[in-house]
Design a protein around this motif. Structure first.
Motif, short mmCIF file in Angstrom:
data_model
loop_
_atom_site.label_atom_id
_atom_site.label_comp_id
_atom_site.label_asym_id
_atom_site.label_seq_id
_atom_site.Cartn_x
_atom_site.Cartn_y
_atom_site.Cartn_z
N LYS A 239 -51.30 -29.31 -35.00
CA LYS A 239 -50.11 -29.74 -34.26
C LYS A 239 -49.12 -30.50 -35.12
O LYS A 239 -47.90 -30.38 -34.95
CB LYS A 239 -50.53 -30.58 -33.06
N ASP A 240 -49.63 -31.31 -36.07
CA ASP A 240 -48.71 -32.10 -36.90
C ASP A 240 -48.02 -31.26 -37.97
O ASP A 240 -47.15 -31.75 -38.70
CB ASP A 240 -49.45 -33.28 -37.55
N GLU A 241 -48.37 -29.97 -38.06
CA GLU A 241 -47.71 -29.07 -38.99
C GLU A 241 -46.67 -28.18 -38.29
O GLU A 241 -46.04 -27.36 -38.93
CB GLU A 241 -48.74 -28.17 -39.68
N VAL A 242 -46.52 -28.36 -36.98
CA VAL A 242 -45.69 -27.46 -36.19
C VAL A 242 -44.46 -28.18 -35.63
O VAL A 242 -44.56 -29.32 -35.15
CB VAL A 242 -46.49 -26.84 -35.02
N VAL A 243 -43.30 -27.54 -35.69
CA VAL A 243 -42.08 -28.00 -35.01
C VAL A 243 -41.79 -27.00 -33.90
O VAL A 243 -41.69 -25.79 -34.14
CB VAL A 243 -40.88 -28.07 -35.97
N ASP A 244 -41.68 -27.50 -32.68
CA ASP A 244 -41.46 -26.64 -31.52
C ASP A 244 -40.08 -26.95 -30.93
O ASP A 244 -39.86 -28.04 -30.40
CB ASP A 244 -42.56 -26.86 -30.48
N TYR A 245 -39.14 -25.99 -31.02
CA TYR A 245 -37.79 -26.18 -30.50
C TYR A 245 -37.66 -25.80 -29.03
O TYR A 245 -36.61 -25.93 -28.45
CB TYR A 245 -36.79 -25.36 -31.33
N GLY A 246 -38.74 -25.29 -28.46
CA GLY A 246 -38.68 -24.95 -27.04
C GLY A 246 -38.19 -23.55 -26.81
O GLY A 246 -38.92 -22.58 -27.04
N GLN A 247 -36.92 -23.38 -26.42
CA GLN A 247 -36.42 -22.08 -26.02
C GLN A 247 -35.90 -21.23 -27.18
O GLN A 247 -35.92 -20.02 -27.11
CB GLN A 247 -35.29 -22.25 -25.00
N GLN A 248 -35.43 -21.85 -28.27
CA GLN A 248 -34.82 -21.07 -29.32
C GLN A 248 -34.88 -21.82 -30.63
O GLN A 248 -34.61 -23.02 -30.69
CB GLN A 248 -33.37 -20.73 -28.98
N ILE A 249 -35.26 -21.14 -31.72
CA ILE A 249 -35.30 -21.76 -33.02
C ILE A 249 -33.90 -21.78 -33.62
O ILE A 249 -32.99 -21.12 -33.11
CB ILE A 249 -36.28 -21.01 -33.96
N PRO A 250 -33.67 -22.53 -34.74
CA PRO A 250 -32.33 -22.55 -35.35
C PRO A 250 -31.84 -21.15 -35.66
O PRO A 250 -32.61 -20.28 -36.06
CB PRO A 250 -32.58 -23.36 -36.64
N SER A 251 -30.55 -20.90 -35.45
CA SER A 251 -29.99 -19.56 -35.57
C SER A 251 -30.01 -19.07 -37.00
O SER A 251 -30.08 -19.83 -37.94
CB SER A 251 -28.56 -19.56 -35.05
N GLY A 252 -29.92 -17.74 -37.10
CA GLY A 252 -29.78 -17.11 -38.42
C GLY A 252 -30.95 -16.27 -38.84
O GLY A 252 -30.85 -15.52 -39.79
N THR A 253 -32.12 -16.39 -38.16
CA THR A 253 -33.27 -15.61 -38.59
C THR A 253 -33.20 -14.21 -38.05
O THR A 253 -32.51 -13.94 -37.09
CB THR A 253 -34.56 -16.27 -38.10
#
Length: 253
Positions: A239-253
């Motif tokens: 869990k401490d290695e994960v960032v969870d943005y919820g509905q959408q990750i930062p754009s551009g991928t």
């Protein structure tokens, strides 16, 4: 002297026996090319393709590596796949990222430069500082990709064994049998798509008839398939290695 020379020639022939059919013989041209194989080399091309697809579908795991070219963009991939997910690395246009899927949970991992570039490309003239901040926050972290995120389907497809193999292994046009050769030291039989532009597939003549190398039609890449049925660990990151943005990750991928 003549006796000595005769003995020398006899010794040389004995030493080369493993590599040559015989000293002064015809080189073994009459040998059966299917001797010691799994027998698929004797089958029509369509049946060879069918056997290869069946073997691939039944395998628990595979490693897929090489290049894929689509819509003018080249992707370098190195993925290990099995039924419940996959893991590996993808590179394109100077950017590299890692993918990990365990069941439906998909994670994307990259360095700060990747994220700064991706978010900055959509941030407008005032987005540089914000992009750098996002990049620092996500540097070397696993970003969980929500199922509803627009990039989820595209990225998860690269970790889907069934989807990738179904898409890659199909040759176009009327299939014919090509030359015999070797891939990674394993004897193969090559089958070809129609009119020389349908792609080629090298199928193993040893053990199960796994597909070992695919050359896609139209110069769309070459893929190696290896480590068939070799299991590998597949676990979600801590869990401490994960960032969870919820509905959408930062754009551009």
């Amino acid at each position: 002297m003549r006796t000595r020379n005769t003995a020398l020639v006899a010794a040389m022939c004995a030493g080369l026996a493993a590599a040559l059919a015989g000293c002064g013989g015809d080189g073994g041209g009459g040998e059966d090319p299917d001797a010691g194989t799994n027998g698929v080399g004797k089958l029509p091309a369509t049946k060879i393709e069918s056997r290869a697809r069946k073997a691939a579908g039944a395998a628990e795991a595979v490693r897929l590596s090489g290049q894929l070219v689509t819509k003018g963009r080249t992707y370098k991939v190195d993925m290990r796949l099995k039924a419940d997910g996959g893991t590996g690395q993808v590179s394109s246009e100077g950017s590299t990222f890692e993918l990990l899927r365990v069941g439906k949970d998909l994670y994307l991992k990259a360095d700060a430069g990747f994220w700064a570039h991706k978010t900055g490309s959509h941030a407008g003239s005032g987005g540089g500082q914000n992009s750098a901040g996002v990049g620092d926050k996500l540097d070397d972290k696993y970003v969980k990709v929500p199922v509803r995120d627009p990039s989820y389907k595209r990225l998860s497809g690269l970790t889907d064994k069934t989807l990738l193999l179904d898409g890659l292994l199909g040759l176009h046009g009327e299939i014919s049998t090509g030359d015999r050769g070797k891939v990674g030291g394993v004897r193969t039989i090559r089958i070809r798509g129609g009119q020389g532009s349908g792609g080629t597939l090298d199928v193993s003549l040893e053990g199960k008839p796994y597909p070992l190398r695919l050359q896609r039609a139209g110069g769309a890449g070459v893929i190696r398939l290896a480590d068939w049925d070799k299991d590998f660990p597949l676990t979600a990151p801590a869990k401490d290695e994960v960032v969870d943005y919820g509905q959408q990750i930062p754009s551009g991928t």
